[in-house]
Scaffold this active site. Sequence first.
Site, PDB file in Angstrom:
ATOM      1  N   ASP A 137      54.166   3.630  22.740  1.00 42.61           N
ATOM      2  CA  ASP A 137      55.277   4.299  23.230  1.00 42.61           C
ATOM      3  C   ASP A 137      55.720   3.396  24.528  1.00 42.61           C
ATOM      4  O   ASP A 137      55.308   2.606  24.781  1.00 42.61           O
ATOM      5  CB  ASP A 137      55.022   5.707  23.725  1.00 42.61           C
ATOM      6  CG  ASP A 137      56.122   6.440  24.329  1.00 42.61           C
ATOM      7  OD1 ASP A 137      57.154   6.451  23.564  1.00 42.61           O
ATOM      8  OD2 ASP A 137      55.979   6.775  25.338  1.00 42.61           O
ATOM      9  N   SER A 138      56.913   3.873  24.775  1.00 45.13           N
ATOM     10  CA  SER A 138      57.818   3.258  26.031  1.00 45.13           C
ATOM     11  C   SER A 138      56.985   3.569  27.359  1.00 45.13           C
ATOM     12  O   SER A 138      56.978   2.828  28.120  1.00 45.13           O
ATOM     13  CB  SER A 138      59.236   3.659  26.196  1.00 45.13           C
ATOM     14  OG  SER A 138      59.149   4.864  26.059  1.00 45.13           O
TER      15      SER A 138
ATOM     16  N   CYS B 219      57.237   6.587  19.677  1.00 43.33           N
ATOM     17  CA  CYS B 219      58.357   6.733  20.449  1.00 43.33           C
ATOM     18  C   CYS B 219      59.485   6.847  19.353  1.00 43.33           C
ATOM     19  O   CYS B 219      59.831   5.929  18.550  1.00 43.33           O
ATOM     20  CB  CYS B 219      58.593   5.474  21.268  1.00 43.33           C
ATOM     21  SG  CYS B 219      59.979   5.332  22.120  1.00 43.33           S
TER      22      CYS B 219
ATOM     23  N   GLU C 233      59.462  14.185  33.117  1.00 44.11           N
ATOM     24  CA  GLU C 233      58.917  13.399  33.914  1.00 44.11           C
ATOM     25  C   GLU C 233      58.622  13.763  35.352  1.00 44.11           C
ATOM     26  O   GLU C 233      57.376  13.341  36.038  1.00 44.11           O
ATOM     27  CB  GLU C 233      59.568  11.833  34.101  1.00 44.11           C
ATOM     28  CG  GLU C 233      59.685  11.416  32.733  1.00 44.11           C
ATOM     29  CD  GLU C 233      58.636   9.963  32.527  1.00 44.11           C
ATOM     30  OE1 GLU C 233      58.365   9.494  33.599  1.00 44.11           O
ATOM     31  OE2 GLU C 233      58.380  10.016  31.616  1.00 44.11           O
TER      32      GLU C 233
ATOM     33  N   CYS D  30      62.083  13.408  20.349  1.00 40.24           N
ATOM     34  CA  CYS D  30      61.662  12.716  21.364  1.00 40.24           C
ATOM     35  C   CYS D  30      60.400  13.029  21.953  1.00 40.24           C
ATOM     36  O   CYS D  30      59.973  14.134  22.149  1.00 40.24           O
ATOM     37  CB  CYS D  30      62.748  12.638  22.521  1.00 40.24           C
ATOM     38  SG  CYS D  30      62.225  11.956  24.160  1.00 40.24           S
TER      39      CYS D  30
ATOM     40  N   HIS E  64      58.920  13.449  24.676  1.00 40.17           N
ATOM     41  CA  HIS E  64      58.834  14.119  25.805  1.00 40.17           C
ATOM     42  C   HIS E  64      59.392  15.888  25.725  1.00 40.17           C
ATOM     43  O   HIS E  64      59.122  16.510  26.377  1.00 40.17           O
ATOM     44  CB  HIS E  64      59.655  13.835  27.137  1.00 40.17           C
ATOM     45  CG  HIS E  64      59.456  12.319  27.709  1.00 40.17           C
ATOM     46  ND1 HIS E  64      59.063  11.535  27.073  1.00 40.17           N
ATOM     47  CD2 HIS E  64      59.208  12.054  29.092  1.00 40.17           C
ATOM     48  CE1 HIS E  64      58.655  10.298  27.720  1.00 40.17           C
ATOM     49  NE2 HIS E  64      58.785  11.192  28.979  1.00 40.17           N
TER      50      HIS E  64
HETATM   51  N1  DGL Z   1      59.842   7.738  24.231  1.00 39.41           N
HETATM   52  C1  DGL Z   1      61.012   7.921  23.981  1.00 39.41           C
HETATM   53  C2  DGL Z   1      61.362   8.691  22.755  1.00 39.41           C
HETATM   54  O1  DGL Z   1      60.729   9.427  22.074  1.00 39.41           O
HETATM   55  C3  DGL Z   1      61.468   8.587  25.286  1.00 39.41           C
HETATM   56  C4  DGL Z   1      61.544   8.024  26.539  1.00 39.41           C
HETATM   57  C5  DGL Z   1      62.301   6.591  26.712  1.00 39.41           C
HETATM   58  O2  DGL Z   1      63.542   6.739  26.776  1.00 39.41           O
HETATM   59  O3  DGL Z   1      61.661   5.694  26.740  1.00 39.41           O
HETATM   60  O4  DGL Z   1      62.763   8.573  22.547  1.00 39.41           O
END
Ligand code: DGL
Length: 268
Positions: free
Chosen positions: A12-13, A75, A154, A188, A190
């Site tokens: 993931d990011s 992600c 976050e 997403c 989050h």
């Molecule tokens: N992990 C990203 C997603 O699921 C969210 C956080 C980001 O923008 O990197 O789209």
Amino acid sequence: MKNRNAYIGVFDSGAGGLTVVKHIEEMMPNENILYFGDTAHLPYGTKSEKQIKEFATNDVAFLNGFELKSLVIACNTADSVARETLIKEFDLPIYGVIDPAARKAAEVSENGKIGIMATTATVRSDAYAKRIRHYRKDAEVHSLACPLLVPLVENRRYKKEDIVVSTILQEYLDQLTVHGIDTLVLGCTHYPLLMDAVQSLVPDMKVISSSKEAVLSLKKSLEMTGQLNDESGSERRFYVSDDADAFRANAEVFLNEKLTREVIQVSV
Ligand code: DGL
């Protein structure tokens, strides 16, 4: 045939992909998990297609240095933008979050009107709408970029009692409910943390977590191919591209408990 004890690689990011790890731990506790969070380049959701593809390729190249039996793009942004690139580049069984959530939405919606909440890059890619229409041609998909939600979560602001959370969510939800949607995808990493808050504002809505659907689908596939790990004593390894302590602190938000394992910073 892959070694069934090999790792499930998850990337993931940042720490948000731990919502996927949490479901793997719940549904497949024997699995060995290797996690990479590209915290040096977070967020992906606001970046260009070119950058996201480049980052995702580097993330997988790093994980591919280990013995993987499968790779999960946790992600949503990376899955919607870089999936094809990764499939071309790497000889790995690649799983994602978009297809399982899209499929579930197409299945459960009664009126075929489906809302998507996601990052700007995910919405721009139109990946959810394309995938939903693959399963249900008549579906009407309304996608909405919700850039305020990642920073909110976050900052540990996701509880339904939090007036800031409900005000922001209400503003986003109004833009989707106006279309008469009966199903909503939290597209997403989050957003699953916002599930209770969303559900309390739209109690009759069918709300789908892409993280959960991804793991249900992964489990089904590993079961079908005889790839589930049947040995107990699972291993977890965590790597990040920026500060390990910051990741550890953030991880607690997504895991709902302290991350006690070692976190190693690497450059990719
Ligand atoms: N992990 C990203 C997603 O699921 C969210 C956080 C980001 O923008 O990197 O789209």
